[in-house]
Every structure is written in structure tokens, then in C-alpha cells.
Design a protein around this motif. Structure first.
Motif, PDB file in Angstrom:
ATOM      1  N   LEU A   1       7.564   5.415  -1.301  1.00 52.58           N
ATOM      2  CA  LEU A   1       7.512   4.855  -2.650  1.00 52.58           C
ATOM      3  C   LEU A   1       7.183   5.931  -3.684  1.00 52.58           C
ATOM      4  N   LYS A   2       8.124   6.182  -4.545  1.00 56.29           N
ATOM      5  CA  LYS A   2       7.886   7.071  -5.679  1.00 56.29           C
ATOM      6  C   LYS A   2       7.179   6.287  -6.778  1.00 56.29           C
ATOM      7  N   LYS A   3       7.664   5.062  -7.009  1.00 57.23           N
ATOM      8  CA  LYS A   3       7.104   4.195  -8.045  1.00 57.23           C
ATOM      9  C   LYS A   3       7.343   2.754  -7.640  1.00 57.23           C
ATOM     10  N   GLY A   4       6.286   1.930  -7.745  1.00 56.71           N
ATOM     11  CA  GLY A   4       6.426   0.514  -7.449  1.00 56.71           C
ATOM     12  C   GLY A   4       5.529   0.060  -6.315  1.00 56.71           C
ATOM     13  N   ILE A   5       5.744  -1.178  -5.912  1.00 53.76           N
ATOM     14  CA  ILE A   5       4.922  -1.782  -4.862  1.00 53.76           C
ATOM     15  C   ILE A   5       5.811  -2.688  -4.001  1.00 53.76           C
ATOM     16  N   ALA A   6       5.470  -2.747  -2.714  1.00 53.93           N
ATOM     17  CA  ALA A   6       6.228  -3.556  -1.766  1.00 53.93           C
ATOM     18  C   ALA A   6       5.263  -4.290  -0.844  1.00 53.93           C
ATOM     19  N   ARG A   7       5.786  -5.313  -0.183  1.00 48.53           N
ATOM     20  CA  ARG A   7       4.973  -6.011   0.816  1.00 48.53           C
ATOM     21  C   ARG A   7       5.802  -6.224   2.070  1.00 48.53           C
ATOM     22  N   ALA A   8       5.117  -6.177   3.212  1.00 49.86           N
ATOM     23  CA  ALA A   8       5.735  -6.514   4.489  1.00 49.86           C
ATOM     24  C   ALA A   8       5.204  -7.872   4.893  1.00 49.86           C
ATOM     25  N   TYR A   9       6.093  -8.697   5.426  1.00 48.09           N
ATOM     26  CA  TYR A   9       5.677 -10.038   5.818  1.00 48.09           C
ATOM     27  C   TYR A   9       6.500 -10.534   6.998  1.00 48.09           C
ATOM     28  N   ALA A  10       5.940 -11.522   7.659  1.00 48.59           N
ATOM     29  CA  ALA A  10       6.633 -12.249   8.719  1.00 48.59           C
ATOM     30  C   ALA A  10       6.687 -13.702   8.287  1.00 48.59           C
ATOM     31  N   SER A  11       7.781 -14.364   8.591  1.00 46.20           N
ATOM     32  CA  SER A  11       7.948 -15.761   8.187  1.00 46.20           C
ATOM     33  C   SER A  11       7.651 -16.698   9.354  1.00 46.20           C
ATOM     34  N   THR A  12       6.989 -17.803   9.020  1.00 50.05           N
ATOM     35  CA  THR A  12       6.784 -18.890   9.971  1.00 50.05           C
ATOM     36  C   THR A  12       7.535 -20.098   9.431  1.00 50.05           C
ATOM     37  N   GLU A  13       7.452 -21.205  10.122  1.00 58.24           N
ATOM     38  CA  GLU A  13       8.123 -22.415   9.643  1.00 58.24           C
ATOM     39  C   GLU A  13       7.600 -22.842   8.282  1.00 58.24           C
ATOM     40  N   ASN A  14       6.308 -22.653   8.048  1.00 55.20           N
ATOM     41  CA  ASN A  14       5.676 -23.168   6.834  1.00 55.20           C
ATOM     42  C   ASN A  14       5.530 -22.166   5.705  1.00 55.20           C
ATOM     43  N   ASN A  15       5.417 -20.888   6.037  1.00 54.27           N
ATOM     44  CA  ASN A  15       5.177 -19.902   4.963  1.00 54.27           C
ATOM     45  C   ASN A  15       5.425 -18.483   5.441  1.00 54.27           C
ATOM     46  N   ASP A  16       5.262 -17.552   4.518  1.00 51.84           N
ATOM     47  CA  ASP A  16       5.333 -16.123   4.824  1.00 51.84           C
ATOM     48  C   ASP A  16       3.915 -15.601   4.977  1.00 51.84           C
ATOM     49  N   ILE A  17       3.719 -14.732   5.951  1.00 50.21           N
ATOM     50  CA  ILE A  17       2.413 -14.116   6.155  1.00 50.21           C
ATOM     51  C   ILE A  17       2.535 -12.639   5.799  1.00 50.21           C
ATOM     52  N   THR A  18       1.887 -12.259   4.707  1.00 50.39           N
ATOM     53  CA  THR A  18       1.896 -10.874   4.253  1.00 50.39           C
ATOM     54  C   THR A  18       0.877 -10.089   5.067  1.00 50.39           C
ATOM     55  N   PHE A  19       1.293  -8.943   5.613  1.00 53.63           N
ATOM     56  CA  PHE A  19       0.344  -8.154   6.390  1.00 53.63           C
ATOM     57  C   PHE A  19       0.234  -6.710   5.924  1.00 53.63           C
ATOM     58  N   TRP A  20       0.949  -6.353   4.861  1.00 54.36           N
ATOM     59  CA  TRP A  20       0.890  -4.973   4.380  1.00 54.36           C
ATOM     60  C   TRP A  20       1.379  -4.914   2.945  1.00 54.36           C
ATOM     61  N   PHE A  21       0.729  -4.067   2.159  1.00 55.06           N
ATOM     62  CA  PHE A  21       1.206  -3.709   0.826  1.00 55.06           C
ATOM     63  C   PHE A  21       1.359  -2.193   0.782  1.00 55.06           C
ATOM     64  N   GLY A  22       2.420  -1.743   0.157  1.00 55.05           N
ATOM     65  CA  GLY A  22       2.621  -0.309  -0.039  1.00 55.05           C
ATOM     66  C   GLY A  22       2.748  -0.004  -1.512  1.00 55.05           C
ATOM     67  N   THR A  23       2.123   1.083  -1.924  1.00 52.72           N
ATOM     68  CA  THR A  23       2.188   1.523  -3.314  1.00 52.72           C
ATOM     69  C   THR A  23       2.608   2.989  -3.355  1.00 52.72           C
ATOM     70  N   GLU A  24       2.617   3.546  -4.531  1.00 55.76           N
ATOM     71  CA  GLU A  24       3.109   4.894  -4.755  1.00 55.76           C
ATOM     72  C   GLU A  24       2.572   5.883  -3.710  1.00 55.76           C
ATOM     73  N   GLY A  25       3.508   6.640  -3.151  1.00 59.09           N
ATOM     74  CA  GLY A  25       3.177   7.667  -2.173  1.00 59.09           C
ATOM     75  C   GLY A  25       3.206   7.207  -0.736  1.00 59.09           C
ATOM     76  N   GLU A  26       3.260   5.904  -0.524  1.00 54.30           N
ATOM     77  CA  GLU A  26       3.187   5.394   0.849  1.00 54.30           C
ATOM     78  C   GLU A  26       4.575   5.239   1.463  1.00 54.30           C
ATOM     79  N   PRO A  27       4.634   5.366   2.790  1.00 53.87           N
ATOM     80  CA  PRO A  27       5.910   5.157   3.486  1.00 53.87           C
ATOM     81  C   PRO A  27       6.204   3.682   3.664  1.00 53.87           C
ATOM     82  N   ILE A  28       7.480   3.377   3.731  1.00 54.93           N
ATOM     83  CA  ILE A  28       7.951   2.051   4.107  1.00 54.93           C
ATOM     84  C   ILE A  28       8.831   2.275   5.320  1.00 54.93           C
ATOM     85  N   VAL A  29       8.413   1.718   6.440  1.00 51.04           N
ATOM     86  CA  VAL A  29       9.131   1.977   7.683  1.00 51.04           C
ATOM     87  C   VAL A  29       8.985   0.794   8.624  1.00 51.04           C
ATOM     88  N   SER A  30      10.028   0.514   9.356  1.00 54.39           N
ATOM     89  CA  SER A  30       9.945  -0.397  10.484  1.00 54.39           C
ATOM     90  C   SER A  30       9.701   0.505  11.692  1.00 54.39           C
TER      91      SER A  30
END
Length: 187
Positions: free
Chosen positions: A49-78
Motif C-alpha cells: 500500500l502506497k496510499k489507502g487502507i484495505a481489509r481482509a475478511y472471510a464470509s460466513t452465511e450471516n456476515n463478513d468477519i474482518t481479520f486484518w487491516f492494512g494501511t500505508e507501507g503494509e503488504p497485501i498478500v494471500s
């Protein structure tokens, strides 16, 4: 954040190795709401991330479960795609318009074989991601909701200004009502 600073944060490289790595990194931009990575798909890139914010999540039947936030400088990787070339467990959504650095994993693997410094950089990258995952698991298993919220306020207070409370509540493993109650008690 510059790509040089991001590279150095992971593991400083000699100049020749840094330039070799940077030749394979491009800049891309995507809008808020864009799904950068989808569950059950192989992701052929690592992003930073050069600029901005992201979230990683897993979906269940009822909702999304967020387990990570990434901000500037952080990697986004599976990590599943990065390590094994297999479909990932998570989806990653951009929560703001984002500018990213993109690196194709297949090209990075070639560089690992050509340059020991870049191979060590890749090892350090994977080690850092493993430690972050371990810290998340330990936090979820051993800390109370209040302790997790206090940690968020101490280490990532900017998330409270940039992220919807529903995503934060999910990240902390509680309902939005519980999060509101904790916030009110702390005022």
C-alpha cells in the motif's frame, strides 16, 4: 510511502539487488470498494500500500468477519497463493481509493533463484507475515474484547477515523453494540 522505504522495512537490500527488484514493481490504482483479492482464487501478485487502507475478511452465511487491516507501507498478500500457488482463504477489499505497488509472484520467484539478497528479503517478508498472523491468533484467543480494543487504540488509533465501526467490531471479535458500549465506558 515510497517503495524504497517499504523494501527497507522488510529487509534492506544492496543497491544492485534493490534496483533488480524494483524493475518488476509497478504502480496501480483502484477505487474504494474494489475487491483486490477474492476467496478461493489464486492471486498472482503481492501488493504494497502506497496510499489507502484495505481489509481482509472471510464470509460466513450471516456476515463478513474482518481479520486484518492494512494501511500505508503494509503488504497485501494471500500467503496461500504466495507460498503454495493455491487459492487463498480470504477476500481483500479496498476501504479507500488506493495507490499500490504491484509485484508478480512468478517474477519474484525467478529473482529468488538469481539473487541471494532478494531471496533473503522474501524469507524476511514471509517471516514478518507469520509473526503478524501469530500475534492475531494469540490476541483473539487470550485477550478480552476490552483488551483488544485498548490494543487497537494504542497501536492503530487511526483505524477509528478511517474504518466503519462495523468492520472494527468484526475485527475485534464483537458485535457493534458491544463495541459502542466499550467506547462509551471508556469516555
Amino acid at each position: 510511502m515510497t517503495i524504497d522505504k517499504i523494501i527497507d522495512t522488510i529487509y534492506p537490500l544492496p543497491e544492485i539487488s534493490r534496483e533488480k527488484l524494483k524493475q518488476h514493481i509497478s504502480e496501480v490504482s483502484f477505487p474504494k470498494g474494489f475487491c483486490l483479492m477474492e476467496v478461493n482464487k489464486v492471486v498472482p501478485y503481492i501488493y504494497f500500500l502506497k496510499k489507502g487502507i484495505a481489509r481482509a475478511y472471510a464470509s460466513t452465511e450471516n456476515n463478513d468477519i474482518t481479520f486484518w487491516f492494512g494501511t500505508e507501507g503494509e503488504p497485501i498478500v494471500s500467503m496461500k497463493s504466495y507460498v503454495e500457488g493455491k487459492p487463498g482463504y480470504e477476500s481483500i477489499e479496498l476501504l479507500e481509493d488506493c495507490e499500490l505497488y504491484q509485484l508478480e509472484i512468478s517474477k519474484l520467484r525467478i529473482l529468488f533463484n538469481e539473487d541471494i539478497h532478494i531471496a533473503n528479503w522474501g524469507r524476511k517478508f514471509a517471516e514478518r507475515e507469520l509473526i503478524r498472523t501469530e500475534e492475531l491468533i494469540i490476541s483473539r484467543q487470550y485477550k478480552t474484547a476490552l483488551e483488544r480494543y485498548k490494543d487497537l487504540m494504542k497501536y492503530k488509533p487511526y483505524l477509528l477515523q478511517r474504518v466503519q465501526l462495523g468492520h472494527i467490531a468484526s475485527y475485534l471479535g464483537m458485535s457493534q453494540v458491544s463495541l459502542s458500549r466499550i467506547r462509551a465506558e471508556m469516555k
